[in-house]
Design a protein around this motif. Structure first.
Motif, short mmCIF file in Angstrom:
data_model
loop_
_atom_site.label_atom_id
_atom_site.label_comp_id
_atom_site.label_asym_id
_atom_site.label_seq_id
_atom_site.Cartn_x
_atom_site.Cartn_y
_atom_site.Cartn_z
N MET A 5 0.85 -1.19 0.00
CA MET A 5 0.00 0.00 0.00
C MET A 5 0.88 1.23 0.00
O MET A 5 1.90 1.27 0.71
CB MET A 5 -0.91 0.02 1.22
N PRO A 43 -5.19 4.83 0.42
CA PRO A 43 -3.95 4.66 -0.35
C PRO A 43 -4.13 5.06 -1.81
O PRO A 43 -5.18 4.82 -2.41
CB PRO A 43 -3.65 3.16 -0.23
N SER A 73 -3.00 0.31 -3.84
CA SER A 73 -3.24 -0.77 -2.88
C SER A 73 -3.37 -2.08 -3.63
O SER A 73 -4.19 -2.22 -4.54
CB SER A 73 -4.51 -0.51 -2.07
#
Length: 500
Positions: free
Chosen positions: A258, A330, A333
């Protein structure tokens, strides 16, 4: 060995003066003094012919077609260290014969497995004793142990364990040598639940300075067995094999990568707290990236990257991460639930030759908000190279700390995180010393500040700039290691810039 300190922002920013005791001369001068072994005197041709016979023609010399590849280190900082020869050993007896040849003719040498020494310890102007032809790996179904020859690379060990349905604590770079990994301790995403790599070694074999091939265990040559589990390579002899306890490989794990680029300071605070409180089934690496002034002016934030594995379902992992995800989404990810060894393919890094420098210390607690604020200020001062600069952390604790600090030679048994200030540079940068010097100065200042909040340094990440490396690598175990060294190598055949 590790002292607890409050990781406050004020003490972090004021750390430079206190850290002077860590590096008692300018790091550049300390490093220059020990980074490269002294050139070896030329050897008469007939003596090389003797070595060629001893190695059954497994000797590579300058001018041979394979020499350039044989001489290339993984860390290209040391590519100017050119050996007079590379001897590829195929058995413990051949190792003993080569060591005897070096002793008889005063030829200095280095021992090489995968060649990934951060400090250039697998390169030498004399002879390189290369172990890669000794790569046999055997799994014993009765004892559920795996015996790994010293020349095996991590990737070869992974394949063998995959076939057996077993796992150990291991790294993520397939081309790292298994011997060097284990001798210095051995970290990986399994270490919080299985211990360090060296903690699971139950027997070993070593060639000592006098040419003996010894078997090591708790019951046989026990002092030397204690020393090779964390005492680092190139100190006591040439380790030729290791027998390691294994565990059943997880049927399924969750692996993840991430990256956050927005609200990253708050993300980092919550991420460290969340990971630090997680069960030992979580193994993580958190990286904070350097940002140049030009990048910051364009609005770029310090990126935060989370990488690792969770020995559980994807659903449970996402529930664990909920507090972090509530703070920031994020930008990238990738979270997958996979069989164990497929998951390791996801996590692996190539480890191709590159220019890099890394400096480590162990932290007794997770970075708090003040620590992170101060770190971000440093990261926003990154001067830039053609590659990257960063501060990253491997999560420790768990089963690592279940052992006493003197149970093995690996003394770092009271940490929660292993921090590393690192940077790398490009081939173009290598021709521009001012670029590398500015980045190195940034790294040294950053490292001095981080080090005031931790203790020790990781012997598998050897750091040529450390002056007090003996205490930082080995702590209270140093005296016993020195006694073992005196007993098995009284004339100091095995030596390098930071050898015991």
């Amino acid at each position: 060995m590790t002292m607890h300190k409050s990781l406050s922002r004020r003490s972090f920013l004021a750390g430079s003066a206190a850290a002077a005791s860590l590096v008692m001369v300018p790091p550049s001068l300390a490093e220059t003094a020990i980074v490269a072994p002294a050139p070896a005197l030329p050897m008469p041709p007939d003596r090389w012919e003797t070595l060629k016979r001893l190695t059954a023609d497994h000797l590579v010399r300058p001018g041979d077609a394979s020499y350039a590849k044989a001489a290339l280190p993984n860390n290209l900082r040391f590519s100017d260290i050119r050996p007079q020869g590379v001897a590829y050993c195929t058995s413990p007896q051949m190792v003993a014969d080569v060591i005897s040849w070096c002793r008889d003719y005063d030829m200095p040498f280095a021992i090489r497995g995968g060649g990934h020494s951060y400090a250039g310890r697998s390169s030498h102007h004399g002879l390189v004793i290369d172990m890669r032809e000794m790569r046999k790996i055997a799994y014993d179904t009765n004892t559920q142990t795996v015996t790994v020859a010293a020349g095996a690379l991590n990737g070869q060990v992974y394949s063998a364990l995959n076939r057996a349905g077993r796992m150990i604590t291991h790294g993520r770079c397939p081309s790292v040598g298994a011997a060097g990994f284990l001798l210095g301790g051995g970290i990986g995403f399994n270490m919080r639940r299985l211990g360090m790599g060296c903690d699971n070694v139950i027997a070993s074999e070593i060639v000592t300075a006098d040419g003996r091939v010894l078997t090591l265990s708790e019951n046989e040559n026990s002092d030397l067995f204690w020393a090779i589990r964390g005492g680092a390579g190139g100190n006591f002899g040439v380790s030729t094999s290791f027998t390691i306890k294994t565990a059943p490989a997880d049927e399924r794990i969750t692996v993840f990568r991430m990256v956050w680029r927005e609200n990253t300071r708050d993300v980092a605070r919550v991420l460290f707290a969340t990971a630090d409180a997680a069960p030992t089934t979580l193994g993580s690496r958190i990286a904070l990236g350097g940002v140049t002034r030009e990048q910051a002016e364009r609005g770029r934030q310090v990126p935060v990257t989370l990488l690792g594995l969770f020995a559980g379902s994807q659903e449970d992992f996402m529930a664990l991460m909920a507090p972090v995800l509530a703070v920031g989404t994020p930008e990238f990810s990738d979270v997958q639930e996979l069989p164990y060894w497929e998951g390791q393919n996801f996590l692996s890094e190539p480890g191709a030759p590159a220019w890099f420098r890394e400096r480590s210390t162990f932290l007794p607690e997770a970075p708090d908000g003040d620590f992170i604020d101060a770190a971000f200020e440093r990261l926003y001062q990154w001067p830039g190279t053609g590659a990257h600069g960063d501060l990253f952390f491997f999560q420790t604790g768990g089963q690592i700390n279940a052992l006493a600090s003197d149970a093995t030679a690996f003394a770092h048994r009271n940490s929660r995180w292993l921090s590393v200030v690192g940077f790398s540079w490009s081939e173009d940068d290598a021709a521009r010393p001012d670029v590398v010097r500015r980045a190195s100065d940034w790294q040294d200042g950053f490292y001095q500040q981080v080090s005031t909040h931790g203790a020790g340094a990781f012997q598998n990440f050897p750091d040529n700039a450390l002056v007090d490396w003996r205490q930082r690598y080995y702590g209270a175990n140093l005296a016993r290691l020195e006694a073992v060294k005196a007993a098995v190598d009284p004339t100091n055949i095995f030596q390098h810039g930071q050898s015991i």
